[in-house]
Design a protein around this motif. Structure first.
Motif, short mmCIF file in Angstrom:
data_model
loop_
_atom_site.label_atom_id
_atom_site.label_comp_id
_atom_site.label_asym_id
_atom_site.label_seq_id
_atom_site.Cartn_x
_atom_site.Cartn_y
_atom_site.Cartn_z
N THR A 113 -9.28 -17.67 -2.39
CA THR A 113 -10.52 -17.18 -2.99
C THR A 113 -10.54 -15.66 -3.06
OG1 THR A 113 -11.74 -19.11 -2.15
CG2 THR A 113 -13.04 -17.18 -2.77
N VAL A 114 -10.08 -15.02 -1.98
CA VAL A 114 -10.02 -13.56 -1.96
C VAL A 114 -9.06 -13.05 -3.03
CG1 VAL A 114 -9.32 -11.56 -0.60
CG2 VAL A 114 -10.67 -13.38 0.47
N LEU A 115 -7.87 -13.66 -3.09
CA LEU A 115 -6.88 -13.24 -4.09
C LEU A 115 -7.39 -13.50 -5.51
CD1 LEU A 115 -3.57 -14.59 -2.46
CD2 LEU A 115 -4.37 -12.21 -2.54
N GLY A 116 -7.98 -14.66 -5.70
CA GLY A 116 -8.48 -15.00 -7.03
C GLY A 116 -9.59 -14.08 -7.48
N THR A 117 -10.49 -13.73 -6.56
CA THR A 117 -11.62 -12.87 -6.91
C THR A 117 -11.19 -11.43 -7.12
OG1 THR A 117 -13.11 -14.28 -5.61
CG2 THR A 117 -13.89 -12.07 -6.16
N ALA A 118 -10.34 -10.94 -6.21
CA ALA A 118 -9.94 -9.53 -6.28
C ALA A 118 -8.93 -9.25 -7.37
CB ALA A 118 -9.36 -9.10 -4.93
N LEU A 119 -8.08 -10.22 -7.66
CA LEU A 119 -6.98 -9.97 -8.60
C LEU A 119 -7.14 -10.71 -9.92
CD1 LEU A 119 -4.07 -10.31 -6.00
CD2 LEU A 119 -5.23 -8.21 -6.74
N GLY A 120 -8.16 -11.53 -10.04
CA GLY A 120 -8.34 -12.28 -11.26
C GLY A 120 -7.24 -13.29 -11.49
N MET A 121 -6.87 -14.02 -10.45
CA MET A 121 -5.78 -14.98 -10.54
C MET A 121 -6.10 -16.08 -11.54
SD MET A 121 -3.72 -16.50 -7.27
CE MET A 121 -5.15 -17.42 -6.63
N GLY A 122 -5.12 -16.45 -12.33
CA GLY A 122 -5.31 -17.45 -13.37
C GLY A 122 -5.17 -18.87 -12.86
N PRO A 123 -5.31 -19.86 -13.78
CA PRO A 123 -5.24 -21.28 -13.40
C PRO A 123 -3.93 -21.66 -12.70
CG PRO A 123 -6.09 -21.03 -15.63
CD PRO A 123 -5.61 -19.68 -15.20
N ALA A 124 -2.80 -21.11 -13.16
CA ALA A 124 -1.51 -21.47 -12.56
C ALA A 124 -1.47 -21.08 -11.09
CB ALA A 124 -0.36 -20.79 -13.31
N GLY A 125 -1.96 -19.90 -10.78
CA GLY A 125 -1.98 -19.46 -9.39
C GLY A 125 -2.91 -20.30 -8.55
N TRP A 126 -4.10 -20.58 -9.07
CA TRP A 126 -5.06 -21.39 -8.34
C TRP A 126 -4.51 -22.79 -8.06
CZ3 TRP A 126 -9.17 -20.42 -5.56
CH2 TRP A 126 -9.90 -19.25 -5.79
N LEU A 127 -4.02 -23.44 -9.10
CA LEU A 127 -3.54 -24.81 -8.94
C LEU A 127 -2.34 -24.88 -7.99
CD1 LEU A 127 -3.82 -26.10 -12.63
CD2 LEU A 127 -5.28 -26.71 -10.67
N THR A 128 -1.44 -23.92 -8.11
CA THR A 128 -0.27 -23.92 -7.23
C THR A 128 -0.68 -23.66 -5.79
OG1 THR A 128 1.10 -23.12 -9.05
CG2 THR A 128 2.00 -22.91 -6.83
N GLY A 129 -1.58 -22.71 -5.59
CA GLY A 129 -2.06 -22.42 -4.24
C GLY A 129 -2.78 -23.59 -3.62
N LEU A 130 -3.62 -24.26 -4.40
CA LEU A 130 -4.35 -25.42 -3.89
C LEU A 130 -3.39 -26.57 -3.57
CD1 LEU A 130 -7.46 -25.41 -6.26
CD2 LEU A 130 -7.42 -24.85 -3.82
N ALA A 131 -2.38 -26.75 -4.42
CA ALA A 131 -1.38 -27.80 -4.17
C ALA A 131 -0.62 -27.51 -2.88
CB ALA A 131 -0.42 -27.90 -5.35
N PHE A 132 -0.29 -26.24 -2.66
CA PHE A 132 0.41 -25.85 -1.43
C PHE A 132 -0.47 -26.14 -0.21
CE2 PHE A 132 1.36 -22.92 1.98
CZ PHE A 132 2.74 -22.98 2.08
N ALA A 133 -1.74 -25.77 -0.29
CA ALA A 133 -2.66 -25.99 0.83
C ALA A 133 -2.79 -27.47 1.15
CB ALA A 133 -4.03 -25.39 0.51
N LEU A 134 -2.94 -28.30 0.11
CA LEU A 134 -3.08 -29.74 0.31
C LEU A 134 -1.81 -30.34 0.89
CD1 LEU A 134 -4.70 -32.33 -0.04
CD2 LEU A 134 -3.84 -32.48 -2.39
#
Length: 261
Positions: free
Chosen positions: A28-49
């Motif tokens: 969330t911090v990275l996405g908010t501060a850096l404007g991370m796109g869908p690929a970053g979000w989805l990959t990060g969430l997949a890694f967390a899960l």
């Protein structure tokens, strides 16, 4: 209710849930501060899960009495690796924040030298902790090799893929699963992989030195794996008879004069 010296599934589940929560917070911090796109979000969430699921299953299977301080350090390192993974995935859509990527990776590499010391000092070393640490290391190297491959070429993927290729080969060649004796050289090469790939990915070097740094990392890793595989091949008969790696190496030194891997 479980006693303090028995397996407490609920307490361990809380540990893994906190780790997953911290991972989501970092994303969330990275996405908010850096404007991370869908690929970053989805990959990060997949890694967390995936991290939460695999770790929870491993804890349920091994049933440790507690999660342990060393595993908490490794879980924190895994959280940083999740952030690096998200940034690398996002870099295929937009220019990556190199400073942030380097900072997260550097801290993860520094913590790699901490969790082992914590385990030894607290007497909390375990097979699960060692495997958890190794898997986090291997995945970070894979992610970094993907990142530098966009600069030097797809051949850099050999660095991140070599360990996974070894594991896959061991399914068909059981002797590759035999234990290896301790090796300072192996540990040094493994530690250098992250440092060299971080240097190559930092962007501070011109193309030619960057190419050379990645080639050096691949050369060292190939040498290390090659030496270990050769040792396992030479000693597979002894391992099948139940002789320990240390005993195998001692006998091999006496008969052939060959040094340990």
């Amino acid at each position: 209710m479980a006693l303090n010296n028995t397996y407490d599934a609920r307490l361990l589940q809380q540990e893994t849930a906190v780790g997953a929560g911290v991972q989501l917070l970092l994303l969330t911090v990275l996405g908010t501060a850096l404007g991370m796109g869908p690929a970053g979000w989805l990959t990060g969430l997949a890694f967390a899960l995936a991290t939460w699921a695999v770790l929870s299953r491993a804890l349920h299977r091994t049933r440790p009495r507690s999660f342990g301080p060393a595993n908490r350090v490794t879980l924190g390192r895994a959280t940083l690796v999740g952030g690096v993974t998200a940034l690398v995935a996002d870099s295929f859509q937009s220019p990556p924040p190199v400073t942030v990527l380097v900072a997260l990776t550097a801290v993860a590499l520094i913590l790699d030298a901490v969790d082992g010391k914590v385990a030894r000092r607290t007497g909390s070393s375990s097979a699960l902790g060692a495997r958890f640490d190794m898997e986090v290391d291997a995945f970070l190297i894979l992610v970094l090799s993907v990142y530098v491959s966009t600069t030097v070429g797809a051949w850099a993927l050999l660095i991140g893929g070599m360990r996974y290729a070894f594991v896959a080969a061991a399914r068909f060649l059981p002797w590759l699963n035999n234990a290896l004796p301790p090796s300072t050289g192996r540990k040094t090469v493994a530690a250098l992989q992250g440092v060299l790939l971080l240097l190559a990915g930092s962007g501070i070097l011109p193309y030619a030195p960057t190419f050379g740094v990645v080639a050096l990392a691949l050369g060292l890793l190939t040498w290390s794996f090659g030496r270990d595989i050769a040792w396992l091949w030479r000693t597979k008969g002894s391992a099948e008879r139940g002789v320990t790696p240390v005993e195998v190496e001692r006998l091999h030194r006496e008969t052939a004069g060959v040094g340990a891997p």
